[in-house]
Design an enzyme around this catalytic site. Structure first.
Site, PDB file in Angstrom:
ATOM      1  N   ASN A  11     -10.079   0.160   1.718  1.00  0.00           N
ATOM      2  CA  ASN A  11      -8.629   0.166   1.489  1.00  0.00           C
ATOM      3  C   ASN A  11      -8.347  -0.316   0.058  1.00  0.00           C
ATOM      4  O   ASN A  11      -8.509  -1.498  -0.238  1.00  0.00           O
ATOM      5  CB  ASN A  11      -7.960  -0.758   2.511  1.00  0.00           C
ATOM      6  CG  ASN A  11      -6.448  -0.828   2.357  1.00  0.00           C
ATOM      7  OD1 ASN A  11      -5.900  -0.353   1.363  1.00  0.00           O
ATOM      8  ND2 ASN A  11      -5.771  -1.414   3.330  1.00  0.00           N
ATOM      9  N   CYS A  48       0.819  -1.224   0.000  1.00  0.00           N
ATOM     10  CA  CYS A  48       0.000   0.000   0.000  1.00  0.00           C
ATOM     11  C   CYS A  48       0.850   1.270   0.000  1.00  0.00           C
ATOM     12  O   CYS A  48       0.328   2.367  -0.166  1.00  0.00           O
ATOM     13  CB  CYS A  48      -0.928  -0.007   1.200  1.00  0.00           C
ATOM     14  SG  CYS A  48      -1.960  -1.473   1.257  1.00  0.00           S
ATOM     15  N   HIS A  64      -2.765   6.931   3.806  1.00  0.00           N
ATOM     16  CA  HIS A  64      -3.268   5.682   3.230  1.00  0.00           C
ATOM     17  C   HIS A  64      -4.562   5.332   3.946  1.00  0.00           C
ATOM     18  O   HIS A  64      -4.632   5.366   5.175  1.00  0.00           O
ATOM     19  CB  HIS A  64      -2.220   4.578   3.418  1.00  0.00           C
ATOM     20  CG  HIS A  64      -2.745   3.224   3.087  1.00  0.00           C
ATOM     21  ND1 HIS A  64      -3.504   2.979   1.964  1.00  0.00           N
ATOM     22  CD2 HIS A  64      -2.654   2.030   3.742  1.00  0.00           C
ATOM     23  CE1 HIS A  64      -3.837   1.708   1.935  1.00  0.00           C
ATOM     24  NE2 HIS A  64      -3.338   1.104   3.003  1.00  0.00           N
TER      25      HIS A  64
HETATM   26  N1  COA Z   1     -17.730  -8.241  11.843  1.00  0.00           N
HETATM   27  C1  COA Z   1     -18.049  -8.541  13.108  1.00  0.00           C
HETATM   28  N2  COA Z   1     -17.139  -8.972  13.986  1.00  0.00           N
HETATM   29  C2  COA Z   1     -15.875  -9.107  13.579  1.00  0.00           C
HETATM   30  C3  COA Z   1     -15.473  -8.809  12.271  1.00  0.00           C
HETATM   31  C4  COA Z   1     -16.456  -8.351  11.378  1.00  0.00           C
HETATM   32  N3  COA Z   1     -16.193  -8.024  10.096  1.00  0.00           N
HETATM   33  N4  COA Z   1     -14.143  -9.011  12.151  1.00  0.00           N
HETATM   34  C5  COA Z   1     -13.718  -9.438  13.347  1.00  0.00           C
HETATM   35  N5  COA Z   1     -14.776  -9.491  14.211  1.00  0.00           N
HETATM   36  C6  COA Z   1     -14.769  -9.914  15.610  1.00  0.00           C
HETATM   37  C7  COA Z   1     -13.662 -10.870  15.958  1.00  0.00           C
HETATM   38  O1  COA Z   1     -14.032 -12.192  15.653  1.00  0.00           O
HETATM   39  C8  COA Z   1     -13.496 -10.629  17.416  1.00  0.00           C
HETATM   40  O2  COA Z   1     -14.480 -11.347  18.095  1.00  0.00           O
HETATM   41  P1  COA Z   1     -14.164 -12.055  19.515  1.00  0.00           P
HETATM   42  O3  COA Z   1     -13.757 -10.924  20.440  1.00  0.00           O
HETATM   43  O4  COA Z   1     -15.442 -12.692  19.860  1.00  0.00           O
HETATM   44  O5  COA Z   1     -13.060 -12.997  19.246  1.00  0.00           O
HETATM   45  C9  COA Z   1     -13.800  -9.147  17.586  1.00  0.00           C
HETATM   46  O6  COA Z   1     -14.530  -8.763  16.412  1.00  0.00           O
HETATM   47  C10 COA Z   1     -12.573  -8.280  17.693  1.00  0.00           C
HETATM   48  O7  COA Z   1     -11.681  -8.669  16.675  1.00  0.00           O
HETATM   49  P2  COA Z   1     -10.300  -7.968  16.510  1.00  0.00           P
HETATM   50  O8  COA Z   1      -9.537  -8.633  15.383  1.00  0.00           O
HETATM   51  O9  COA Z   1      -9.627  -7.851  17.836  1.00  0.00           O
HETATM   52  O10 COA Z   1     -10.781  -6.518  16.011  1.00  0.00           O
HETATM   53  P3  COA Z   1      -9.960  -5.195  15.964  1.00  0.00           P
HETATM   54  O11 COA Z   1     -10.637  -4.167  16.741  1.00  0.00           O
HETATM   55  O12 COA Z   1      -8.488  -5.452  16.210  1.00  0.00           O
HETATM   56  O13 COA Z   1     -10.103  -4.814  14.410  1.00  0.00           O
HETATM   57  C11 COA Z   1      -9.045  -4.867  12.274  1.00  0.00           C
HETATM   58  C12 COA Z   1      -9.658  -5.684  13.412  1.00  0.00           C
HETATM   59  C13 COA Z   1      -8.633  -5.822  11.166  1.00  0.00           C
HETATM   60  C14 COA Z   1     -10.107  -3.899  11.734  1.00  0.00           C
HETATM   61  C15 COA Z   1      -7.811  -4.061  12.793  1.00  0.00           C
HETATM   62  O14 COA Z   1      -6.940  -4.927  13.474  1.00  0.00           O
HETATM   63  C16 COA Z   1      -7.050  -3.379  11.693  1.00  0.00           C
HETATM   64  O15 COA Z   1      -7.576  -2.484  11.050  1.00  0.00           O
HETATM   65  N6  COA Z   1      -5.783  -3.734  11.484  1.00  0.00           N
HETATM   66  C17 COA Z   1      -4.978  -3.163  10.416  1.00  0.00           C
HETATM   67  C18 COA Z   1      -5.332  -3.817   9.124  1.00  0.00           C
HETATM   68  C19 COA Z   1      -4.809  -3.065   7.927  1.00  0.00           C
HETATM   69  O16 COA Z   1      -4.776  -1.887   7.892  1.00  0.00           O
HETATM   70  N7  COA Z   1      -4.436  -3.844   6.898  1.00  0.00           N
HETATM   71  C20 COA Z   1      -4.009  -3.338   5.659  1.00  0.00           C
HETATM   72  C21 COA Z   1      -2.659  -2.704   5.743  1.00  0.00           C
HETATM   73  S1  COA Z   1      -2.207  -1.950   4.263  1.00  0.00           S
END
Ligand code: COA
Length: 345
Positions: free
Chosen positions: A302, A125, A272
């Site tokens: 994204n 990215c 980004h």
């Molecule tokens: N809908 C509903 N629930 C969801 C879900 C969705 N789409 N995706 C995950 N969950 C749930 C998980 O299963 C978890 O449930 P649990 O607590 O029962 O196990 C809960 O939500 C929390 O999950 P978690 O992964 O801890 O969420 P988070 O707050 O860390 O957010 C991301 C996840 C992916 C949004 C976040 O980590 C992120 O944005 N990371 C960077 C990713 C990125 O930018 N990638 C590209 C880089 S170029």
């Protein structure tokens, strides 16, 4: 001599997929996606569209803007503008073909940019941020080159596991492009213009955090092998999140201190568009007001290497960027990579 952006464009597939559309197929909700990422919708390329098709649309728009500014019009002027390109740099993680040929070469042909050298860069990215600096180098003094086309284009919808709700909700497809020209304006001192400074970085110890494991020379598909899911990106969301907040914060600080300016001198930060919470967290750490950051993640999600040039084009076309404005780009991505540019518009 200055390296200036003189035209921008974008290629966005028409099909729009909202969070509610996704919630009909997955165990997720509009509320969860919005509150965790800031995303409301994304655009998805149809089956017939490849990375180069979106890139081509963005490139044509950017060239048309340059033609219009130069007082030209019509197809002939566009053909001439394409011939004026000396180099095409295309950032993508989702090329038309694996390894060969480059998507930049496909675009070069379709655009009729016969005089341009063409190459792809793999910086995830951060592709557009890297691409601008690479283009600036290729246009350098003594190169004999004057004009570059820098594109970020990605179709990540084709490389995600659509059953993985933590992953597939994050991405959309698109392309953004900028025409970059070496001009006679100064790049330092009074009246300075164009690309002022770029910071580029990588932390290869994070390769595992954003990775497409199958299909390359490390792990090729074998004759007769049956696969359950097509090649797709795997992500450690928490690790990427932490990396992103740290590196975005550091890069903003470094760009400001190296240029001996404060955040008040910057008109707009174009980050980004990966997750609005990453931007908010970095802004909070540095005491930067939220309005300084431009976000359109709500509409496009994204789009990987395309996200910054799409945002720049949106700002440019809505008249939100004025000559002389200091614009900062900031990004991070697979690799892991990161970086930022300071540009006087
Ligand atoms: N809908 C509903 N629930 C969801 C879900 C969705 N789409 N995706 C995950 N969950 C749930 C998980 O299963 C978890 O449930 P649990 O607590 O029962 O196990 C809960 O939500 C929390 O999950 P978690 O992964 O801890 O969420 P988070 O707050 O860390 O957010 C991301 C996840 C992916 C949004 C976040 O980590 C992120 O944005 N990371 C960077 C990713 C990125 O930018 N990638 C590209 C880089 S170029």
């Amino acid at each position: 001599m200055a390296i200036e952006i003189i035209g921008t464009g974008r290629g966005i597939p028409p099909t729009r997929l909202t969070n509610d559309d996704l919630a009909m197929k997955l165990d997720t909700s509009d509320e969860w996606i919005r509150s965790h990422t800031g995303i409301c919708a994304r655009h998805i390329a149809d089956e017939a569209t490849a990375c180069s098709d979106l890139a081509l649309e963005a490139a044509r728009q950017a060239l048309a803007m340059v033609v219009q500014q130069e007082g030209g019009s019509g197809n002939e002027a566009l053909v001439e503008a394409a011939l004026s390109l000396d180099v095409i740099v295309l950032g993508t993680a989702t090329p038309d073909y694996l390894g060969c040929p480059s998507t930049a070469c496909v675009v070069q042909d379709k655009l009729g940019a016969r005089n341009a050298a063409a190459l792809d860069i793999t910086a995830g990215c951060s592709g557009f941020i890297y691409g601008l600096e690479i283009a600036a180098g290729l246009l350098g003094i003594g190169s004999g080159r004057k004009r570059a086309l820098v594109i970020g284009s990605d179709i990540l919808s084709r490389f995600v596991d659509w059953t993985d709700r933590g992953m597939c909700i994050l991405f959309g497809d698109g392309a953004g492009a900028a025409i970059v020209e070496k001009t006679e304006n100064p790049s330092t001192g009074p009246g300075k213009r164009g690309l002022l400074r770029t910071i580029l970085g990588a932390d290869g110890s994070g390769t595992e955090h954003l990775i497409m494991r199958r299909g390359g020379s490390r792990n090729p598909y074998k004759t007769g092998e049956l696969v359950d899911i097509p090649p797709h990106i795997e992500m450690n969301g928490q690790a990427v999140y932490n990396f992103a907040v740290k590196r975005v914060t550091e890069t903003i600080e470094k760009l400001l201190s190296q240029e001996h300016i404060t955040i008040d001198d910057v008109s707009r930060i174009v980050p980004h568009q990966a997750n609005a919470r990453i931007v908010q967290a970095a802004g909070k750490r540095l005491g930067i007001p939220e309005e300084k950051f431009f976000l359109n993640i709500q509409e496009y999600a994204n789009t990987s290497a395309a996200s910054i040039p799409i945002a720049l084009d949106e700002l440019n076309r809505t008249g939100s960027l004025h000559k002389g404005d200091l614009v900062m780009t900031i990004g991070f991505g697979g690799g892991l990579t990161y970086g930022g540019n300071l540009i006087i518009w």
